[in-house]
Design an enzyme around this catalytic site. Structure first.
Site, PDB file in Angstrom:
ATOM      1  N   CYS A 132       1.020  -1.194   0.019  1.00 60.07           N
ATOM      2  CA  CYS A 132      -0.103   0.042   0.052  1.00 60.07           C
ATOM      3  C   CYS A 132       0.958   1.274   0.065  1.00 60.07           C
ATOM      4  O   CYS A 132       1.526   1.644   0.998  1.00 60.07           O
ATOM      5  CB  CYS A 132      -0.937  -0.015   1.124  1.00 60.07           C
ATOM      6  SG  CYS A 132      -1.751   1.511   1.250  1.00 60.07           S
ATOM      7  N   CYS A 135      -0.870   4.415   2.241  1.00 59.52           N
ATOM      8  CA  CYS A 135      -0.789   4.264   3.760  1.00 59.52           C
ATOM      9  C   CYS A 135      -0.475   2.995   4.311  1.00 59.52           C
ATOM     10  O   CYS A 135       0.541   2.641   4.112  1.00 59.52           O
ATOM     11  CB  CYS A 135      -2.443   4.866   3.955  1.00 59.52           C
ATOM     12  SG  CYS A 135      -3.767   4.011   3.327  1.00 59.52           S
ATOM     13  N   SER A 136      -1.452   2.147   4.718  1.00 61.55           N
ATOM     14  CA  SER A 136      -1.026   0.960   5.434  1.00 61.55           C
ATOM     15  C   SER A 136      -1.968  -0.230   5.125  1.00 61.55           C
ATOM     16  O   SER A 136      -2.193  -1.162   5.801  1.00 61.55           O
ATOM     17  CB  SER A 136      -0.851   1.189   6.803  1.00 61.55           C
ATOM     18  OG  SER A 136      -1.987   1.482   7.712  1.00 61.55           O
ATOM     19  N   CYS A 137      -2.786   0.068   3.999  1.00 61.87           N
ATOM     20  CA  CYS A 137      -3.870  -1.196   4.000  1.00 61.87           C
ATOM     21  C   CYS A 137      -3.455  -2.551   3.743  1.00 61.87           C
ATOM     22  O   CYS A 137      -2.380  -2.944   3.063  1.00 61.87           O
ATOM     23  CB  CYS A 137      -4.598  -0.681   2.291  1.00 61.87           C
ATOM     24  SG  CYS A 137      -5.423   0.936   2.572  1.00 61.87           S
TER      25      CYS A 137
END
Lengths: 231, 219
Positions: A132, A135-137
């Protein structure tokens, strides 16, 4: 030099046996890198929790339950069971390709950050890697909380432009002719990589197979372990 | 926005910081930061897109030097103040100073397992049919909005192929700013490495993004 909480904690670990260690003074001269960042954050988060609790906006016991859920219940073992079943049951593998959300839910893995699942299968032709960049998906329902490296700039910046370089740092070297497909999780779909089944695993039970499937293998940053090697 | 979060293809961050048997949390406060972020999300005052935008709006130097739980915490403070729940003065003092906004709900311990199991699906039914079909060639838009978007910079103005029609989903570019969910079709679009990175690109590489329909134009 005043000691922050991190330093004290580390000291107590280092000197657990200090009564029996004549040389323990050594370590006291180390220049600890426990930055103020961490002690600042400790205080900042504590203040936030206190204010929110005093206002009746949060229940600190709910936080304990959330933490316990992701420390002990929801983690990469879930994903490993999905992979093991896909390796063992062709009908399940087909279902996973067609409707991963439903197939995964049939094993009881649902919920936050796993609402819209896709399974991508490694083959001799193509290796899949998930990132990702924005972000941090991450597919929490099957892998739990993401590791720090997954959320940090080095991985997020490099996975899309230099995946072979990234993989080499994980100890993975792909054949030159194998293609690499990088999946940037820019929307609400969450990707689970189904690694290739290792050779020499004929007749293995699903539980035995699941032991070969690491978290990194389900991100695409690793491969399934060979039998006899630790996953 | 072209914020510090949009990291694909940037350079200079060094090696991946791998840790053997990495713990889920590196400090107690990280546990609380996770729980606070989820608990406050349950207020129903903001959505995930507004949260993401608050995180990417952290000044670049701070964003890039912060751990992810610090990014979450900084953004949470902004959201709590924006929506009238707390003030910066309160957090600085560490104690309640005023009656703030009332949340739609407070997450109690006995609600947690149900809330986590339910999640927050963001697919939404849409009457109009999908504009693109599998196999169509598309070009991503070239834009630089100052507001939230999920089209990364490296994938703007690039030609790719629709690989899957994934369904219709809440449109984050609007939803992050209180403009409604305005769902759109979402597609997996795959690009050759050379289309994205040009000279010297890894010839064995393809990269895909998941793109909302308004990010795409027919070729």
């Amino acid at each position: 030099m005043p000691k922050d909480i991190g330093t004290l904690a580390e000291d107590s670990l280092l000197h657990d046996d200090h009564e029996h260690d004549d040389h323990h003074d050594h370590d006291h001269h180390h220049d600890h890198h426990h930055d103020n960042h961490y002690s600042d954050m400790q205080a900042r988060v504590k203040a936030l929790e206190t204010v929110l609790t005093e206002k009746g906006l949060i229940d600190p016991a709910a936080i304990d339950v959330i933490v316990d859920t992701y420390q002990t219940k929801v983690g990469p073992r879930n994903g490993a069971r999905v992979v093991a079943k896909a390796w063992s049951d062709p009908d399940f593998a087909e279902w996973l390709k067609r409707d991963a959300t439903a197939a995964i839910a049939s094993l009881g893995y649902t919920g936050r950050q796993g609402e819209h699942m896709r399974a991508v299968f490694n083959t001799d032709e193509t290796h899949n890697l998930v990132v990702c960049t924005l972000c941090s998906c991450y597919p929490w329902s099957v892998l739990g909380l993401p590791p720090t490296w997954y959320k940090a700039p080095a991985y997020r910046s490099r996975a899309v432009i230099d995946p072979r370089g990234v993989l080499s740092e994980f100890g993975v070297s792909l054949p030159e002719e194998q293609k690499i497909r990088v999946w940037d999780s820019t929307a609400e779909l969450r990707y689970l990589v189904i690694p290739q089944r290792p050779e020499g695993t004929e007749g293995f039970s699903e539980e035995q197979l699941a032991d070969l499937v690491s978290r990194d293998a389900m991100i695409g940053a690793g491969l399934a372990a060979a039998p006899g090697a630790a996953a | 926005m072209n914020g510090p979060h949009d990291l694909g293809g940037q350079m200079g961050f060094g090696a991946i910081a791998l840790e053997k048997d990495e713990p889920y949390f590196h400090a107690e406060w990280e546990k609380r930061a996770l729980g606070l972020t989820l608990s406050c999300g349950a207020f129903g005052a903001w959505n995930i897109d507004e949260s993401r935008h608050a995180r990417e709006s952290i000044p670049p130097a701070s964003y890039l030097s912060a751990s992810y739980y610090e990014i979450w915490t900084r953004a949470l403070e902004v959201l709590l103040e924006r929506h009238g729940f707390t003030s910066a003065e309160e957090i600085a003092s560490g104690h309640r100073q005023f009656d703030g906004a009332a949340p739609k709900r407070v997450l109690k311990a006995d609600m947690v397992s149900g809330v986590l199991a339910k999640g927050g699906p963001c697919d939404r039914p849409l009457d109009q049919p999908a504009r693109f079909a599998v196999g169509d060639r598309v070009k991503t838009r070239n834009f630089n909005p100052t507001t939230h978007t999920r089209l990364p910079r490296y994938a703007r103005a690039k030609v790719g192929v629709i690989e899957a029609v994934q369904g219709s989903f809440v449109f984050p570019d609007d939803n992050a700013h209180g403009k409604g969910e305005n769902p759109q079709w979402v597609y997996t679009v795959v690009f050759d490495g050379g289309e994205i990175w040009g000279e010297g690109a890894d010839p064995s590489l393809t990269v895909s993004i998941d793109a909302w329909e308004s990010y795409l134009e027919p070729v």
